[in-house]
Design an enzyme around this catalytic site. Structure first.
Site, PDB file in Angstrom:
ATOM      1  CB  SER A  67     -50.302 -44.809  41.747  1.00  0.00           C
ATOM      2  OG  SER A  67     -51.590 -44.291  41.759  1.00  0.00           O
TER       3      SER A  67
HETATM    4  N1  SAH Z   1     -55.313 -45.392  39.369  1.00  0.00           N
HETATM    5  C1  SAH Z   1     -54.793 -44.502  38.471  1.00  0.00           C
HETATM    6  C2  SAH Z   1     -54.312 -43.152  39.210  1.00  0.00           C
HETATM    7  C3  SAH Z   1     -55.065 -42.471  39.737  1.00  0.00           C
HETATM    8  S1  SAH Z   1     -54.898 -40.910  39.914  1.00  0.00           S
HETATM    9  C4  SAH Z   1     -53.773 -45.286  37.673  1.00  0.00           C
HETATM   10  O1  SAH Z   1     -53.538 -46.405  37.885  1.00  0.00           O
HETATM   11  O2  SAH Z   1     -53.217 -44.687  36.893  1.00  0.00           O
HETATM   12  C5  SAH Z   1     -56.574 -40.473  40.583  1.00  0.00           C
HETATM   13  C6  SAH Z   1     -57.508 -40.411  39.537  1.00  0.00           C
HETATM   14  O3  SAH Z   1     -58.900 -40.079  40.355  1.00  0.00           O
HETATM   15  C7  SAH Z   1     -57.505 -39.175  38.584  1.00  0.00           C
HETATM   16  O4  SAH Z   1     -57.468 -39.868  37.420  1.00  0.00           O
HETATM   17  C8  SAH Z   1     -58.545 -38.422  38.919  1.00  0.00           C
HETATM   18  O5  SAH Z   1     -59.412 -37.820  37.889  1.00  0.00           O
HETATM   19  C9  SAH Z   1     -59.492 -39.469  39.641  1.00  0.00           C
HETATM   20  N2  SAH Z   1     -60.732 -38.628  40.341  1.00  0.00           N
HETATM   21  C10 SAH Z   1     -60.621 -37.762  41.394  1.00  0.00           C
HETATM   22  N3  SAH Z   1     -61.678 -37.764  41.985  1.00  0.00           N
HETATM   23  C11 SAH Z   1     -62.652 -38.581  41.580  1.00  0.00           C
HETATM   24  C12 SAH Z   1     -63.926 -38.663  41.615  1.00  0.00           C
HETATM   25  N4  SAH Z   1     -64.731 -37.963  42.661  1.00  0.00           N
HETATM   26  N5  SAH Z   1     -64.438 -39.767  41.224  1.00  0.00           N
HETATM   27  C13 SAH Z   1     -63.876 -40.564  40.140  1.00  0.00           C
HETATM   28  N6  SAH Z   1     -62.538 -40.215  39.774  1.00  0.00           N
HETATM   29  C14 SAH Z   1     -61.971 -39.104  40.468  1.00  0.00           C
END
Ligand code: SAH
Length: 215
Positions: A67
């Site tokens: 992010s």
């Molecule tokens: N917080 C992260 C950025 C997140 S991007 C950082 O600091 O780098 C969003 C993430 O959520 C992605 O890796 C994606 O695979 C995950 N995601 C999406 N849907 C999800 C779900 N249902 N359960 C767990 N993770 C999920």
């Protein structure tokens, strides 16, 4: 070229520019220190090292993103974490947000649905000395066995607030979650649960996240 100091100034400027919407006039000292301590360049892909201190989201594996630092800052600030608290993150991604959380509170649990991201983030966090608890699983259901949490942060856009997450928030707890259709602007919501278990919600900011996938 951007460096950590210029990034901090950018974040603080964005915080001031959005303060009417977010209700956050400035970042607290402990959130600023947490951001300054986490080496963002270790969480991005090698080919994006030079961009690690830009105030923007960057691609990671599995078509996901780390992010934007300002968004990490504001979401973290809104949680008002205290060291003795326990926090759940949904969407580990690179592990960067989890590391920022671990600088601020004693117990961080984070869930990721992509096995590759889960493996890389857990290794990376461990090698940097962060005692974050990483799980491979569907964050839509939260983490019942570790509930309740004083804070929950969802870093992927949900179509609606998942009910299990509302239930796993402790009385007095706070949740930040982007809600809306993926591919469009979404709304970052702040939810607060009072001591009677009643939830209040307010709109914070227009944001843009990858989708929270419902399997
Ligand atoms: N917080 C992260 C950025 C997140 S991007 C950082 O600091 O780098 C969003 C993430 O959520 C992605 O890796 C994606 O695979 C995950 N995601 C999406 N849907 C999800 C779900 N249902 N359960 C767990 N993770 C999920």
């Amino acid at each position: 070229m951007a460096n950590q100091a210029t990034l901090m100034r950018q974040i603080e400027l964005d915080v001031r520019l959005t303060s009417a919407e977010t209700g956050v006039a400035e970042l607290s000292t402990n959130v600023k220190q947490a951001l300054a301590r986490v080496p963002r360049e270790k969480f991005v892909l090698p080919e994006f090292r030079l961009e690690a201190w830009d105030n923007c989201a960057l691609p990671i594996a599995c078509e996901q993103t780390i992010s934007q630092p300002f968004i990490v800052a504001i979401m973290t600030e809104l949680l008002q974490l205290k060291y003795e608290q326990r926090v759940l993150e949904v969407g580990t991604g690179s592990g960067y947000q989890a590391a920022v959380l671990a600088e601020l509170c004693g117990e961080v649990h984070t869930l990721e649905r992509h096995e590759l991201l889960y493996r890389r983030a857990s290794q990376r966090l461990k090698s940097l000395g962060y005692g974050v608890h990483c799980y491979l699983g569907d964050g839509f259901h939260g983490l019942q066995e570790q509930a309740p949490f004083d804070a929950i942060i969802v870093t992927a856009a949900a179509r609606m607030i998942p009910r299990p997450l509302m239930q796993q928030l402790a009385p007095g707890g706070r949740m930040v979650i982007p809600v809306g259709m993926a591919g469009y602007r979404q709304t970052l919501l702040l939810l607060e649960k009072d001591q009677q278990g009643e939830l209040k919600q307010r709109t914070v900011l227009a944001v843009s996240f990858v989708p929270l996938v419902e399997d």
